[in-house]
Design a protein around this motif. Sequence first.
Motif, short mmCIF file in Angstrom:
data_model
loop_
_atom_site.label_atom_id
_atom_site.label_comp_id
_atom_site.label_asym_id
_atom_site.label_seq_id
_atom_site.Cartn_x
_atom_site.Cartn_y
_atom_site.Cartn_z
N MET A 134 16.22 58.58 17.88
CA MET A 134 16.50 58.96 19.27
C MET A 134 17.69 58.19 19.83
O MET A 134 18.43 58.68 20.64
N GLY A 135 17.88 56.93 19.40
CA GLY A 135 18.96 56.14 19.95
C GLY A 135 18.53 55.44 21.22
O GLY A 135 17.51 55.76 21.83
N SER A 136 19.34 54.50 21.68
CA SER A 136 19.01 53.76 22.89
C SER A 136 19.18 54.66 24.11
O SER A 136 19.81 55.72 24.04
N ARG A 137 18.63 54.19 25.23
CA ARG A 137 18.77 54.95 26.47
C ARG A 137 20.24 55.09 26.84
O ARG A 137 20.68 56.15 27.33
N LEU A 138 21.04 54.03 26.60
CA LEU A 138 22.48 54.08 26.91
C LEU A 138 23.16 55.14 26.05
O LEU A 138 24.01 55.90 26.54
N ASP A 139 22.76 55.23 24.78
CA ASP A 139 23.34 56.26 23.91
C ASP A 139 22.99 57.65 24.41
O ASP A 139 23.83 58.56 24.41
N GLN A 140 21.75 57.83 24.82
CA GLN A 140 21.32 59.14 25.32
C GLN A 140 22.10 59.53 26.57
O GLN A 140 22.50 60.68 26.74
N LEU A 141 22.30 58.54 27.45
CA LEU A 141 23.04 58.82 28.69
C LEU A 141 24.50 59.17 28.37
O LEU A 141 25.08 60.08 28.96
N ALA A 142 25.08 58.42 27.41
CA ALA A 142 26.46 58.70 27.02
C ALA A 142 26.59 60.11 26.45
O ALA A 142 27.49 60.87 26.82
N LYS A 143 25.69 60.47 25.55
CA LYS A 143 25.72 61.81 24.95
C LYS A 143 25.52 62.90 25.99
O LYS A 143 26.16 63.95 25.95
N GLN A 144 24.65 62.64 26.95
CA GLN A 144 24.41 63.61 28.02
C GLN A 144 25.68 63.92 28.79
O GLN A 144 25.90 65.06 29.23
N HIS A 145 26.56 62.93 28.93
CA HIS A 145 27.80 63.11 29.69
C HIS A 145 29.01 63.30 28.78
O HIS A 145 30.16 63.10 29.20
N GLY A 146 28.73 63.72 27.55
CA GLY A 146 29.81 64.15 26.66
C GLY A 146 30.59 63.04 26.00
O GLY A 146 31.69 63.28 25.48
N ILE A 147 30.07 61.82 26.00
CA ILE A 147 30.79 60.69 25.40
C ILE A 147 30.39 60.56 23.93
O ILE A 147 29.20 60.44 23.61
N SER A 148 31.37 60.59 23.06
CA SER A 148 31.11 60.44 21.63
C SER A 148 30.73 59.00 21.32
O SER A 148 31.26 58.07 21.93
N LEU A 149 29.81 58.83 20.40
CA LEU A 149 29.33 57.49 20.06
C LEU A 149 30.16 56.83 18.97
O LEU A 149 29.93 55.67 18.62
N THR A 150 31.13 57.55 18.40
CA THR A 150 32.00 56.99 17.37
C THR A 150 33.44 57.44 17.63
O THR A 150 33.68 58.37 18.39
N ARG A 151 34.37 56.75 16.98
CA ARG A 151 35.77 57.16 16.98
C ARG A 151 36.34 56.93 15.59
O ARG A 151 35.84 56.09 14.84
N PRO A 152 37.40 57.66 15.21
CA PRO A 152 37.98 57.46 13.88
C PRO A 152 38.84 56.19 13.82
O PRO A 152 39.42 55.78 14.81
N SER A 153 38.92 55.60 12.64
CA SER A 153 39.80 54.46 12.38
C SER A 153 41.06 54.96 11.70
O SER A 153 41.15 56.13 11.30
N PRO A 154 42.10 54.10 11.53
CA PRO A 154 43.31 54.54 10.82
C PRO A 154 43.02 55.02 9.39
O PRO A 154 43.78 55.81 8.84
N ASP A 155 41.89 54.56 8.81
CA ASP A 155 41.51 55.00 7.46
C ASP A 155 40.64 56.24 7.50
O ASP A 155 40.05 56.63 6.49
N ASN A 156 40.53 56.86 8.70
CA ASN A 156 39.74 58.08 8.88
C ASN A 156 38.25 57.85 8.62
O ASN A 156 37.55 58.71 8.10
#
Length: 609
Positions: A1-23
């Motif tokens: 399920m993830g933390s409550r903060l993660d759930q709130l972030a996902k609810q508002h369209g915030i991705s939980l990861t980003r790519p690095s220069p090594d993809n």
Amino acid sequence: MGSRLDQLAKQHGISLTRPSPDNVEVPISDETKRQVLAALGVAEKSAVTPLKQKPSQAIPKSYLPEALEQGRVWGISLQLYELRSERNWGIGDFEDLIGMIRLASSLGADFIGLNPLHAPFLADPDRCSPYEPSNRQMLNPLYIAVDKVPGFKDSPQLDGRLRSLRETDLVDYLGVAEVKLAALREIWRSKQGSTVAAIDGESFDDFIQASGDVLRRHALFESLSASMAERDHGAGWKDWPIEYRTPDGPEVAEFAEAYADDIRFHMWLQWLAHRQLSKAAKAAQDAGLKIGLYLDLAVGEAMDGSATWGERDTYILDATVGSPPDPFATEGQDWHLAAIDPDQIASGKQSPYQRMVTAAMRYAGAVRIDHAAALRRLFLVPLDDSPDSGAYVDYPQEELLQILANASAQFQCLVIGEDLGMLPEGLQDDLAEAGILSYRILSYERDEDGFKPADAYPRLSLACISTHDHQTLAGWWRGADIEARAQHGIVPPDISATHVEQRQHEREDLKNVLDVAGTEPPDHLPRANATNAKLQRLVVSAHRFIAKTPAVMVAVRLADMTGEKQPTNIPGTSDSYPNWKPKLSVSIEDLVNVPVVQEIAGVMREERS
């Protein structure tokens, strides 16, 4: 399920990861989640609600002109300010644009591609990036051809000043703004600010009424901006005294009353720009250009400009638009642009996105959406943080594509999406289904086998050799882009050395693909340190290759035709390079006599007919 903060972030369209220069996907920190939520106006204690799955709908199609249903066209892309002419005032203008339209028609081209024409900060002319405008719904008055404005009177003193401005190799924005605005104010005063004649049946007052509050607020901002700059507060509203930072306060109302004539003057500048750009669009139609003007739309606006000042609740002001770290910008990029709030961008009968898009489409046969990934997501960097502390935020793609489809049908304007860089999965397929042309640059069209063959380019695309963010093809061949990134500290030395080695292979790959396409035998192509004559042969050969592709549009960059040594823009630099200032080395009047111009035009006519 993830933390409550993660759930709130996902609810508002915030991705939980980003790519690095090594993809490789890197988790974003909890602090970043909190900062981006706050920038979106979401309290951390807000209720978490279940995500609702929207039913999938057919993707709406944007307009495609009949000329592209079966045929293929080509055109010339340029930066309007870079044009030299015998009559302009040190910066390319709308009358020069008409000159380029006539040249394009004589060469067999069907469109003129332009940099964004959005309004800058007139009170701070050196803030000249067309991709960091003050307001995307307004035009740049510095492109007004003052000598074509009714009521203009020449003088020997002015002629001498203009000669000096024309002779510079870089646009002197401060000098241009000073002389143009002074001359325009003189014309305005001669008309006493009220008796402004109609042009082609459209009156100034009709224009004001049709443009509404957006025009009034922009003109008020420009007047205030000039006044604040004179008092050393700066042209952008974030540096102003607090009572002037919003448009609805009593102090601003008092200023508006005291400076009513000046505010009307700035509205008049917008009217003049509108009339002259409309005239250029009509000239393209009369000259038989099948597409006409192809205008570029910036991905955002300056954090402290007229748009964010006039429509404060529409924008995210605690984070800026940027991009995560990648191999060519290992620390990521902060573009210092304000993003429209994803909950606001497509809302209302006249949504912010619709107003921005139609402001360009009214003049254009094609528009290019800079950073087309923004149709689905934007990378937001919390204020005063580094780009590696940012996160992707989702945008309402379905609604934005519908707006584009409706507006493109209304104005019969095709849409091109700059679908480069790190794209969300499936976006290119969605854009193709929407009838939005893909944007294909030669140096990006590579796979593990080298450069892609000509027939691999999609039909619904615009193909080109280089753009404003790249060196010319000759510069790329010499490795000038690699040298510039190293010189300006954008890429560390070890990575730069890798790029030099890669470029040796890329040159061989380009030779091979041109040979297979039958554009030039490989032993006729130049070495890295070749003479200009051999490099010109390479440029013509590469344009023949691009012309052979199935792409319905090919854009030939004017700087490639004239062999410019100075790049337009070096991404990642600001004070260390004069971005958006270099002029062409050849005037409009002399372009017809440049052999490469004629050779490339001949290649385009031959291959695209």
